[in-house]
Design an enzyme around this catalytic site. Sequence first.
Site: not given
Length: 194
Positions: A121-122, A144
């Site tokens: 998700d980052q 996420h």
Amino acid sequence: MAQSAINDIRQALRNPATIFGSSSSSPNPAAGQLAAAAAAPDSSSICSAVIDIPTIVEPPERAFGDGGGIVLVAQTSTGCLLGSTALAERGVTAEAVGAIAARDLVEALTSGAAVDHWMQDQLIVFMALAEGTSSMLCSELTLHTRTAISIMEQLIPDVKFHITLARSNESAETPLYNVRCRGVGLHRRFREVK
């Protein structure tokens, strides 16, 4: 069995991995037990690949409570970083917590993914803003990650992510997915300061 698991990891990566990590706990033997358990032959069998697991004990003025945990990171010879964590909890031995972190790291290493489930998700925001096409090979997308994709597609109308099954067969325990995105090519404009 330990050598067999290490060989499986090396074959999956086609390059050896360096594993390092840290554990922390209250000032008692539990911190050392966490690290030792992650390196033990019976906890996912990665012991001879472990290079260094320093124990970090926070002083009382910096620590809150008496909890603990362990963070393991494997760095492949190609620079890929994959990680795992486990938190200590009441009723669970330090050895069990260390073994959980080791098992999760082995799963990440043997999956063939380029990023672990903590990193997926980052990267979505950067993929959406980058110039050109970005892609990542990952295991099952986390909630996420799916949320980040949905938000980026809503915030930036020109961004569309494409998720395809990259590998799924009987010999692979974890299917791999290829996440692709053509980014908007955001460039930061600097003002000249006089």
